[in-house]
Scaffold this motif. Structure first.
Motif, PDB file in Angstrom:
ATOM      1  N   THR A  83       0.829  -1.201   0.000  1.00 46.60           N
ATOM      2  CA  THR A  83       0.000   0.000   0.000  1.00 46.60           C
ATOM      3  C   THR A  83       0.864   1.252   0.000  1.00 46.60           C
ATOM      4  O   THR A  83       0.583   2.205  -0.736  1.00 46.60           O
ATOM      5  CB  THR A  83      -0.971  -0.023   1.191  1.00 46.60           C
ATOM      6  N   PHE A  84       1.925   1.243   0.786  1.00 48.81           N
ATOM      7  CA  PHE A  84       2.844   2.384   0.764  1.00 48.81           C
ATOM      8  C   PHE A  84       3.557   2.497  -0.580  1.00 48.81           C
ATOM      9  O   PHE A  84       3.754   3.599  -1.087  1.00 48.81           O
ATOM     10  CB  PHE A  84       3.859   2.294   1.909  1.00 48.81           C
ATOM     11  N   ALA A  85       3.914   1.365  -1.176  1.00 50.10           N
ATOM     12  CA  ALA A  85       4.589   1.394  -2.480  1.00 50.10           C
ATOM     13  C   ALA A  85       3.678   1.981  -3.550  1.00 50.10           C
ATOM     14  O   ALA A  85       4.119   2.770  -4.386  1.00 50.10           O
ATOM     15  CB  ALA A  85       5.035  -0.014  -2.870  1.00 50.10           C
ATOM     16  N   TRP A  86       2.425   1.595  -3.542  1.00 52.71           N
ATOM     17  CA  TRP A  86       1.505   2.033  -4.595  1.00 52.71           C
ATOM     18  C   TRP A  86       0.909   3.411  -4.338  1.00 52.71           C
ATOM     19  O   TRP A  86       0.664   4.151  -5.284  1.00 52.71           O
ATOM     20  CB  TRP A  86       0.371   1.037  -4.735  1.00 52.71           C
ATOM     21  N   TYR A  87       0.633   3.752  -3.080  1.00 52.35           N
ATOM     22  CA  TYR A  87      -0.139   4.960  -2.790  1.00 52.35           C
ATOM     23  C   TYR A  87       0.559   5.973  -1.888  1.00 52.35           C
ATOM     24  O   TYR A  87       0.094   7.103  -1.781  1.00 52.35           O
ATOM     25  CB  TYR A  87      -1.486   4.587  -2.157  1.00 52.35           C
ATOM     26  N   HIS A 137       3.200   7.691  -2.210  1.00 54.80           N
ATOM     27  CA  HIS A 137       3.714   8.860  -2.923  1.00 54.80           C
ATOM     28  C   HIS A 137       2.641   9.917  -3.182  1.00 54.80           C
ATOM     29  O   HIS A 137       2.971  11.068  -3.460  1.00 54.80           O
ATOM     30  CB  HIS A 137       4.345   8.433  -4.249  1.00 54.80           C
ATOM     31  N   VAL A 154       9.974   8.601  -7.201  1.00 48.06           N
ATOM     32  CA  VAL A 154       8.804   7.885  -6.683  1.00 48.06           C
ATOM     33  C   VAL A 154       8.807   6.441  -7.165  1.00 48.06           C
ATOM     34  O   VAL A 154       8.567   5.510  -6.388  1.00 48.06           O
ATOM     35  CB  VAL A 154       7.502   8.610  -7.106  1.00 48.06           C
ATOM     36  N   VAL A 155       9.107   6.243  -8.438  1.00 51.03           N
ATOM     37  CA  VAL A 155       9.127   4.886  -9.000  1.00 51.03           C
ATOM     38  C   VAL A 155      10.211   4.043  -8.329  1.00 51.03           C
ATOM     39  O   VAL A 155       9.966   2.895  -7.934  1.00 51.03           O
ATOM     40  CB  VAL A 155       9.320   4.927 -10.528  1.00 51.03           C
ATOM     41  N   SER A 196       9.244   3.312  -4.680  1.00 50.20           N
ATOM     42  CA  SER A 196       8.134   2.361  -4.673  1.00 50.20           C
ATOM     43  C   SER A 196       8.606   0.959  -5.033  1.00 50.20           C
ATOM     44  O   SER A 196       8.149  -0.027  -4.453  1.00 50.20           O
ATOM     45  CB  SER A 196       7.042   2.804  -5.648  1.00 50.20           C
ATOM     46  N   TRP A 197       9.495   0.868  -5.966  1.00 50.86           N
ATOM     47  CA  TRP A 197      10.035  -0.424  -6.373  1.00 50.86           C
ATOM     48  C   TRP A 197      10.780  -1.084  -5.211  1.00 50.86           C
ATOM     49  O   TRP A 197      10.643  -2.285  -4.968  1.00 50.86           O
ATOM     50  CB  TRP A 197      10.960  -0.224  -7.561  1.00 50.86           C
ATOM     51  N   ILE A 222      10.264  -0.556  -1.994  1.00 52.33           N
ATOM     52  CA  ILE A 222       9.261  -0.962  -1.003  1.00 52.33           C
ATOM     53  C   ILE A 222       8.546  -2.230  -1.469  1.00 52.33           C
ATOM     54  O   ILE A 222       8.297  -3.149  -0.679  1.00 52.33           O
ATOM     55  CB  ILE A 222       8.258   0.176  -0.736  1.00 52.33           C
ATOM     56  N   ALA A 223       8.241  -2.302  -2.760  1.00 57.97           N
ATOM     57  CA  ALA A 223       7.548  -3.474  -3.304  1.00 57.97           C
ATOM     58  C   ALA A 223       8.399  -4.736  -3.171  1.00 57.97           C
ATOM     59  O   ALA A 223       7.867  -5.833  -2.990  1.00 57.97           O
ATOM     60  CB  ALA A 223       7.165  -3.236  -4.754  1.00 57.97           C
TER      61      ALA A 223
END
Length: 112
Positions: A19-23, A25, A36-37, A40-41, A43-44
């Protein structure tokens, strides 16, 4: 930890990361997209390190459909909390009703 419980705990943790990775930012709209990408990557990756073993362990006692259903319900619960607490967005009755209908569908997967 029991193969009944471990996947639930691991899927909850993995969904927090995802959820933090996708939202996450969305709270920082001026951050450059390439940063951001990359963040997020990263974190994913942590999410995958929990989700993949959760499904492997969970498949000992749950079907793949049950694991996927469990993950979706967990995702909605985590997202609802994230949306309200982190993004400061409110949830309306329509969101809650929609989530409840999805939960009813999930109950069917585990009932039979």
């Amino acid at each position: 930890m029991s193969p009944y419980v471990a996947p639930v705990v691991m899927l909850i943790a993995s969904n927090v990361f995802m959820t933090f990775a996708w939202y996450g930012h969305l709270r920082y709209p001026t951050a450059p997209l390439w940063i951001v990408v990359l963040v997020s990557w990263g974190i994913a990756l942590l999410e995958y390190c929990l989700a993949v073993p959760a499904n492997r362990i969970g498949h000992e006692v749950y079907s793949a459909a049950q694991l996927k259903t469990m993950q979706e319900v967990i995702t909605l619960v985590v997202f609802a909390g994230f949306s309200v607490l982190f993004l400061k967005e409110s949830l309306g009755w329509n969101h809650l009703a929609g989530f409840a209908l999805i939960a009813c569908g999930a109950a069917l997967i585990f009932k039979w």
